[in-house]
Design an enzyme around this catalytic site. Structure first.
Site, PDB file in Angstrom:
ATOM      1  N   HIS A 234       0.805  -1.227   0.000  1.00  0.00           N
ATOM      2  CA  HIS A 234       0.000   0.000   0.000  1.00  0.00           C
ATOM      3  C   HIS A 234       0.840   1.280   0.000  1.00  0.00           C
ATOM      4  O   HIS A 234       0.369   2.333   0.446  1.00  0.00           O
ATOM      5  CB  HIS A 234      -0.961  -0.004   1.194  1.00  0.00           C
ATOM      6  CG  HIS A 234      -0.261   0.036   2.531  1.00  0.00           C
ATOM      7  ND1 HIS A 234      -0.741  -0.617   3.640  1.00  0.00           N
ATOM      8  CD2 HIS A 234       0.881   0.648   2.950  1.00  0.00           C
ATOM      9  CE1 HIS A 234       0.070  -0.407   4.667  1.00  0.00           C
ATOM     10  NE2 HIS A 234       1.052   0.368   4.270  1.00  0.00           N
TER      11      HIS A 234
ATOM     12  N   HIS B 167      -2.389   4.244   9.801  1.00  0.00           N
ATOM     13  CA  HIS B 167      -1.040   4.675  10.192  1.00  0.00           C
ATOM     14  C   HIS B 167      -1.131   5.873  11.140  1.00  0.00           C
ATOM     15  O   HIS B 167      -0.693   6.977  10.808  1.00  0.00           O
ATOM     16  CB  HIS B 167      -0.223   5.028   8.964  1.00  0.00           C
ATOM     17  CG  HIS B 167      -0.012   3.887   8.004  1.00  0.00           C
ATOM     18  ND1 HIS B 167      -0.994   3.405   7.179  1.00  0.00           N
ATOM     19  CD2 HIS B 167       1.081   3.129   7.750  1.00  0.00           C
ATOM     20  CE1 HIS B 167      -0.520   2.411   6.449  1.00  0.00           C
ATOM     21  NE2 HIS B 167       0.740   2.225   6.780  1.00  0.00           N
TER      22      HIS B 167
ATOM     23  N   HIS C 108      10.023  -3.950   4.193  1.00  0.00           N
ATOM     24  CA  HIS C 108      10.453  -2.557   4.230  1.00  0.00           C
ATOM     25  C   HIS C 108      10.721  -2.118   5.654  1.00  0.00           C
ATOM     26  O   HIS C 108      10.105  -2.607   6.594  1.00  0.00           O
ATOM     27  CB  HIS C 108       9.481  -1.601   3.541  1.00  0.00           C
ATOM     28  CG  HIS C 108       8.059  -1.488   4.046  1.00  0.00           C
ATOM     29  ND1 HIS C 108       7.213  -2.549   4.229  1.00  0.00           N
ATOM     30  CD2 HIS C 108       7.330  -0.391   4.351  1.00  0.00           C
ATOM     31  CE1 HIS C 108       6.026  -2.116   4.623  1.00  0.00           C
ATOM     32  NE2 HIS C 108       6.065  -0.803   4.718  1.00  0.00           N
TER      33      HIS C 108
ATOM     34  N   GLU D 173       3.690  -5.629   8.687  1.00  0.00           N
ATOM     35  CA  GLU D 173       2.375  -5.436   8.049  1.00  0.00           C
ATOM     36  C   GLU D 173       1.883  -6.721   7.383  1.00  0.00           C
ATOM     37  O   GLU D 173       0.680  -6.896   7.168  1.00  0.00           O
ATOM     38  CB  GLU D 173       2.449  -4.307   7.000  1.00  0.00           C
ATOM     39  CG  GLU D 173       2.585  -2.915   7.609  1.00  0.00           C
ATOM     40  CD  GLU D 173       2.694  -1.809   6.561  1.00  0.00           C
ATOM     41  OE1 GLU D 173       2.590  -0.639   6.939  1.00  0.00           O
ATOM     42  OE2 GLU D 173       2.903  -2.102   5.360  1.00  0.00           O
TER      43      GLU D 173
END
Ligand code: DHB
Ligand code: FE
Length: 285
Positions: A12, A59, A193, A240
């Protein structure tokens, strides 16, 4: 009866949303990434569901660090794109499905998963970027969406195993809704990431590809991956990926554990901003 017929998995990265909104998708940096989603947009047009159950993470946008629900289900009629500091993305308002969402909340809580009920929420890039990748830039999103937010930002976060089991409970919940609805479930976020600290920019292609292999063929093993492995191998934001296990759990037929899924599309691309982008479409068999 409502049924879950397919699942979509995708990263995303917020810069993807900006590239779409600013008309940069054909630039050399972005073109290979968006090429990988062309078959997906075609598939979405040909297989538009009635409802997407969209597992994503907020977030610290709708939920600040003042209040951090582990699992939160959106029961509202509509959700406005959030302002994350640069104004809201120019994308349609998300139309919910309050009746199905309330039914799933009832069923899943009775199956012993404690959900937070959300009657008002703005949705950030975690939800709108996957919709943009799969649907392009329509004037209205093609179907209703039930947002399902998972805390993967502030520890303690839920285990992969709990997410996988929750997915199975969601499948049961959908199957006990009386109306004849075609439902897709999306698992979003990831892949490897890390956005801060000395390891910022970490990408682990081998971990990512192995995770996708296991998710497809041996999801029970993928569910056993502990948090520390995600963080060590896939970076701090690689956590995530536990959200993908919710969607994969919802593709498991409890009455027939050996049944598999059909891989309709698989794509992997590095780089997109700081993140490895992974994408799968899995159909029920
Ligand atoms: C990036 C990726 C994310 O998942 C996110 O939430 C924010 C930024 C990035 O790669 O830039
Ligand atoms: Fe993120």
């Amino acid at each position: 009866m409502a049924r879950i017929t397919a699942s979509v998995f995708t990263s995303h990265v917020p810069a993807i949303g900006a590239a779409i909104d600013l008309g940069k998708t054909t630039e050399p940096y972005w073109q290979p990434l968006f090429a990988g989603y062309e078959p997906s947009k075609q598939w979405m047009r040909e297989n538009t569901p009635d409802v997407i159950f969209l597992v994503f993470n907020d977030h610290a946008t709708a939920f600040s660090l003042d209040m951090i629900p582990t699992f939160a289900i959106g029961t509202a009629a509509a959700y406005t794109p959030a302002d994350e500091g640069w104004g809201p993305r120019p994308v349609p308002v998300v139309q919910g499905h309050p009746e199905l969402a309330a039914h799933i909340a009832q069923s899943v809580i009775q199956q012993d998963f404690d959900l937070t009920i959300v009657n008002k929420m703005d949705v950030d890039h975690g939800l709108t970027v996957p919709l943009s990748l799969m649907c392009g830039q329509p004037l209205a999103w093609p179907c209703r969406v039930i947002p399902f937010a998972v805390n993967v930002v502030q520890y303690p976060v839920p285990s992969g195993q709990r997410c996988f089991n929750l997915g199975r409970a969601i499948r049961h919940a959908v199957q006990t809704f009386d109306e004849d609805l075609n439902v897709h479930i999306w698992g979003t976020g990831g892949m490897s990431h890390q956005l801060q600290g000395p390891r910022a920019g970490l990408i682990n292609k081998a971990f990512d590809q192995n995770f996708m292999d296991e998710l497809i063929a041996n999801p029970a093993a993928a569910a056993r991956i502990p948090h520390i492995d995600y963080v060590r191998e896939a970076g701090s934001e690689g956590i995530e990926l536990v959200m993908w296990l919710i969607a994969r759990g919802a593709m498991c037929d409890v009455a027939n554990p050996a049944h598999g899924v059909h891989v309709r599309h698989r794509f992997y691309h590095v780089p997109a901003s700081n993140t490895a982008v992974g994408h799968l479409i899995l159909e029920g068999q």
